[in-house]
Design a protein around this motif. Structure first.
Motif, PDB file in Angstrom:
ATOM      1  N   LEU A  53       0.851  -1.184   0.000  1.00  0.00           N
ATOM      2  CA  LEU A  53       0.000   0.000   0.000  1.00  0.00           C
ATOM      3  C   LEU A  53       0.890   1.238   0.000  1.00  0.00           C
ATOM      4  CD1 LEU A  53      -2.748  -1.060   2.549  1.00  0.00           C
ATOM      5  CD2 LEU A  53      -2.712  -1.344   0.058  1.00  0.00           C
ATOM      6  N   ILE A  54       0.687   2.099  -0.980  1.00  0.00           N
ATOM      7  CA  ILE A  54       1.563   3.244  -1.196  1.00  0.00           C
ATOM      8  C   ILE A  54       0.793   4.533  -0.921  1.00  0.00           C
ATOM      9  CG2 ILE A  54       3.062   4.421  -2.844  1.00  0.00           C
ATOM     10  CD1 ILE A  54       3.086   1.769  -4.463  1.00  0.00           C
ATOM     11  N   PRO A  55       1.062   5.206   0.189  1.00  0.00           N
ATOM     12  CA  PRO A  55       0.434   6.513   0.395  1.00  0.00           C
ATOM     13  C   PRO A  55       0.770   7.431  -0.775  1.00  0.00           C
ATOM     14  CG  PRO A  55       1.499   5.762   2.410  1.00  0.00           C
ATOM     15  CD  PRO A  55       1.938   4.827   1.314  1.00  0.00           C
ATOM     16  N   PHE A  56      -0.240   8.049  -1.351  1.00  0.00           N
ATOM     17  CA  PHE A  56      -0.022   8.888  -2.525  1.00  0.00           C
ATOM     18  C   PHE A  56       0.941  10.022  -2.207  1.00  0.00           C
ATOM     19  CE2 PHE A  56      -1.389  12.740  -4.935  1.00  0.00           C
ATOM     20  CZ  PHE A  56      -0.925  12.330  -6.185  1.00  0.00           C
ATOM     21  N   ASN A  57       1.940  10.173  -3.071  1.00  0.00           N
ATOM     22  CA  ASN A  57       2.938  11.232  -2.919  1.00  0.00           C
ATOM     23  C   ASN A  57       2.562  12.403  -3.819  1.00  0.00           C
ATOM     24  OD1 ASN A  57       4.869   9.784  -1.152  1.00  0.00           O
ATOM     25  ND2 ASN A  57       4.987   8.399  -2.901  1.00  0.00           N
ATOM     26  N   LYS A  58       2.249  13.514  -3.207  1.00  0.00           N
ATOM     27  CA  LYS A  58       1.772  14.685  -3.948  1.00  0.00           C
ATOM     28  C   LYS A  58       2.865  15.232  -4.857  1.00  0.00           C
ATOM     29  CE  LYS A  58      -1.675  17.693  -4.419  1.00  0.00           C
ATOM     30  NZ  LYS A  58      -3.028  17.325  -4.882  1.00  0.00           N
ATOM     31  N   TRP A  59       2.465  15.716  -6.022  1.00  0.00           N
ATOM     32  CA  TRP A  59       3.396  16.391  -6.932  1.00  0.00           C
ATOM     33  C   TRP A  59       2.681  17.577  -7.554  1.00  0.00           C
ATOM     34  CZ3 TRP A  59       1.118  15.889 -11.733  1.00  0.00           C
ATOM     35  CH2 TRP A  59       0.363  14.744 -11.981  1.00  0.00           C
ATOM     36  N   PRO A  60       3.442  18.574  -8.031  1.00  0.00           N
ATOM     37  CA  PRO A  60       2.825  19.807  -8.534  1.00  0.00           C
ATOM     38  C   PRO A  60       1.834  19.533  -9.667  1.00  0.00           C
ATOM     39  CG  PRO A  60       5.191  20.087  -8.273  1.00  0.00           C
ATOM     40  CD  PRO A  60       4.914  18.636  -8.060  1.00  0.00           C
ATOM     41  N   GLY A  61       0.619  20.035  -9.508  1.00  0.00           N
ATOM     42  CA  GLY A  61      -0.376  19.904 -10.559  1.00  0.00           C
ATOM     43  C   GLY A  61      -1.325  18.736 -10.389  1.00  0.00           C
ATOM     44  N   SER A  62      -1.088  17.885  -9.416  1.00  0.00           N
ATOM     45  CA  SER A  62      -1.953  16.721  -9.227  1.00  0.00           C
ATOM     46  C   SER A  62      -3.236  17.102  -8.492  1.00  0.00           C
ATOM     47  CB  SER A  62      -1.221  15.641  -8.427  1.00  0.00           C
ATOM     48  OG  SER A  62      -2.106  14.603  -8.083  1.00  0.00           O
ATOM     49  N   ASP A  63      -4.337  16.491  -8.914  1.00  0.00           N
ATOM     50  CA  ASP A  63      -5.630  16.739  -8.266  1.00  0.00           C
ATOM     51  C   ASP A  63      -5.950  15.714  -7.177  1.00  0.00           C
ATOM     52  OD1 ASP A  63      -6.184  18.946  -9.888  1.00  0.00           O
ATOM     53  OD2 ASP A  63      -7.040  17.680 -11.465  1.00  0.00           O
ATOM     54  N   TYR A  64      -5.139  14.646  -7.065  1.00  0.00           N
ATOM     55  CA  TYR A  64      -5.415  13.601  -6.093  1.00  0.00           C
ATOM     56  C   TYR A  64      -4.891  13.986  -4.715  1.00  0.00           C
ATOM     57  CZ  TYR A  64      -6.512  10.548 -10.053  1.00  0.00           C
ATOM     58  OH  TYR A  64      -7.074   9.997 -11.178  1.00  0.00           O
ATOM     59  N   GLU A  65      -5.492  13.363  -3.701  1.00  0.00           N
ATOM     60  CA  GLU A  65      -5.026  13.516  -2.330  1.00  0.00           C
ATOM     61  C   GLU A  65      -4.746  12.141  -1.741  1.00  0.00           C
ATOM     62  OE1 GLU A  65      -7.490  15.855   0.218  1.00  0.00           O
ATOM     63  OE2 GLU A  65      -8.025  17.264  -1.382  1.00  0.00           O
ATOM     64  N   CYS A  66      -3.827  12.105  -0.799  1.00  0.00           N
ATOM     65  CA  CYS A  66      -3.526  10.847  -0.129  1.00  0.00           C
ATOM     66  C   CYS A  66      -4.660  10.485   0.840  1.00  0.00           C
ATOM     67  CB  CYS A  66      -2.213  10.965   0.635  1.00  0.00           C
ATOM     68  SG  CYS A  66      -1.732   9.438   1.483  1.00  0.00           S
ATOM     69  N   SER A  67      -4.951   9.200   0.892  1.00  0.00           N
ATOM     70  CA  SER A  67      -5.955   8.721   1.857  1.00  0.00           C
ATOM     71  C   SER A  67      -5.527   9.089   3.276  1.00  0.00           C
ATOM     72  CB  SER A  67      -6.088   7.203   1.749  1.00  0.00           C
ATOM     73  OG  SER A  67      -6.442   6.809   0.440  1.00  0.00           O
ATOM     74  N   ASP A  68      -6.510   9.274   4.145  1.00  0.00           N
ATOM     75  CA  ASP A  68      -6.201   9.511   5.553  1.00  0.00           C
ATOM     76  C   ASP A  68      -5.471   8.294   6.117  1.00  0.00           C
ATOM     77  OD1 ASP A  68      -7.528  11.948   5.409  1.00  0.00           O
ATOM     78  OD2 ASP A  68      -9.439  11.067   6.057  1.00  0.00           O
ATOM     79  N   TRP A  69      -4.538   8.555   7.027  1.00  0.00           N
ATOM     80  CA  TRP A  69      -3.717   7.462   7.556  1.00  0.00           C
ATOM     81  C   TRP A  69      -4.572   6.403   8.260  1.00  0.00           C
ATOM     82  CZ3 TRP A  69       0.921   6.408   6.016  1.00  0.00           C
ATOM     83  CH2 TRP A  69       1.643   5.403   6.684  1.00  0.00           C
ATOM     84  N   GLU A  70      -5.587   6.844   8.959  1.00  0.00           N
ATOM     85  CA  GLU A  70      -6.475   5.896   9.634  1.00  0.00           C
ATOM     86  C   GLU A  70      -7.154   4.967   8.630  1.00  0.00           C
ATOM     87  OE1 GLU A  70     -10.386   5.931  12.637  1.00  0.00           O
ATOM     88  OE2 GLU A  70      -9.482   7.810  11.945  1.00  0.00           O
TER      89      GLU A  70
END
Length: 411
Positions: free
Chosen positions: A336-353
């Protein structure tokens, strides 16, 4: 605090000066050639047939055990042969345009490879991740990518070209040189260098590009990685990650024996068509059928399924249940890979819980489900963040370089 060593301006000026002076190096590289192809190259250079096997072994040792980048350092090769080799071939590595060191010890190199033919220099990124008891090198296989996975930074860079086997192997050699994995110059030529304790102990073909869209070069490079008389990496320490080029999955397993990782990221074709567009060509059912038939698959050689956690997109418990159902009967673990934000991305990482709930469910159903600790985020070196700087060169630099290329080729 991240450390950055930027030598772009100096390297660019040196490259432009070389082109302007007409000093384009058209020698072919010996790095990355299989033993058979290395023998052919030596034969073409005039080495007698009766010496080919011995000379191949000598060069193999100097390149991959000793890590030399200059024929002059090959002390047991005759002076005449060294002169012939230096005239026709090169064993030089890429330029380091920039080296960044994260606060967590992760290193990222922006590397520039010289022009091929009338082409331009190209740049790629390679990442080293130190961990307890191991060190993993994330290697690129293409300049850019064709897959346009919507959560991946590399996917926003169009494909420039495939890397050669030599350029793939050169990333490993450069990392070993920078990290001190090769022996000192005064180590006796015949000495046996232990493979244990090296900083680069694992290789993952998870950098820029889709490895199976560069099949032949990736295959040859991986065979060099695992040659027992050279870089000498165990096949179980070399992993190829694919987004799902189904027809090539079985063959790469047969020819290399490498471990397999699958960029899955969704449990329905509808969502995966968006996140990983290659799914439109090779849907989940076909992909998992290829996984079940992967050569050597067993509990000791499990397939790794990579699953990036995107808030409100693919992280529900219903998704976790469907993931378990899909993978039933496949020896696997799920990263499971917490999403790593990068410039211009519209996605967000899931909450840790939510990530932990997702992992707990999968673990309870019999699959190891480690949550990958983000590494190198402060230098954009984490999973899905790689993108070479070649696109970002100032327009004036690019135009100047192109003008110099024309001058250098007399056009």
């Amino acid at each position: 605090m991240a450390i950055s060593l930027d030598i772009r301006d100096e390297a660019t000026r040196a490259q432009l000066a070389a082109v302007q002076a007409g000093r384009i190096d058209d020698r072919s590289s010996l790095i990355g050639l299989t033993r058979a192809r290395l023998g052919e190259a030596l034969r073409d250079a005039g080495v007698p047939d009766r010496q080919i096997r011995m000379r191949v072994q000598q060069l193999w040792h100097w390149l991959y055990v000793r890590g030399v980048d200059d024929f002059a350092a090959m002390s047991n090769v005759s002076k005449d042969l060294k002169a012939t080799l230096a005239e026709r071939f090169t064993i030089a590595g890429p330029e380091i345009v920039e080296e960044q060191i994260s606060a967590d010890g992760t290193r990222k190199w922006l590397l520039r490879f010289p022009p091929r033919g009338a082409g331009k220099p190209v740049e790629i990124e390679t990442v080293y991740i130190p961990e307890e008891g191991r060190g993993t090198l994330c290697v690129s296989s293409q300049v850019g990518c064709t897959l346009t996975c919507t959560f991946c930074h590399t996917g926003t860079q169009t494909l420039v070209r495939n890397l050669t086997a030599g350029e793939i192997v050169a990333q490993v050699m450069l990392a070993r040189q920078r990290l001190g994995d090769f022996p000192d110059a005064d180590t006796p030529a015949g000495a046996i260098v232990p493979s244990e304790g090296r900083k680069v102990s694992n290789i993952v073909m998870m950098g820029m590009g889709e490895p199976l869209y560069n099949y032949e070069h990736v295959r040859d490079a991986m065979q060099v990685f695992t040659d027992g008389d050279g870089l000498s990496l165990s096949k179980r320490r070399v992993t190829l990650s694919t987004s799902g080029v189904v027809p090539k999955i079985g063959p790469i397993g047969e020819e290399t024996g490498a471990m397999l990782a699958i960029s899955l990221h969704a449990v329905t074709d509808e969502l995966r068509d968006v996140l990983v567009p290659i799914n439109k060509k090779y849907p989940i059912a076909d992909l998992l059928a290829a996984c079940r038939a992967y050569p050597g698959l067993s509990n000791a050689r499990r397939i790794t399924f990579e699953y990036v956690m995107l808030k409100g997109v693919n992280d529900s418990l219903a998704d976790a249940k469907e993931l378990v159902r899909l993978l039933k009967g496949i020896p696997a673990k799920i990263n499971l890979i917490p999403f790593n934000k990068w410039p211009g991305s519209d996605y967000e990482c899931s909450d840790w819980e939510q990530i932990e709930k997702f992992a707990d469910f999968i673990n309870a159903n019999g699959y190891a489900s480690p949550i990958r600790t983000p590494r190198g985020q402060d230098i954009l070196a984490a999973c899905g963040q790689l993108k070479s700087e070649s696109e970002r060169m100032k327009k004036t630099e690019r135009l100047a370089y192109e003008a110099m290329m024309i001058v250098g080729h007399g056009e």
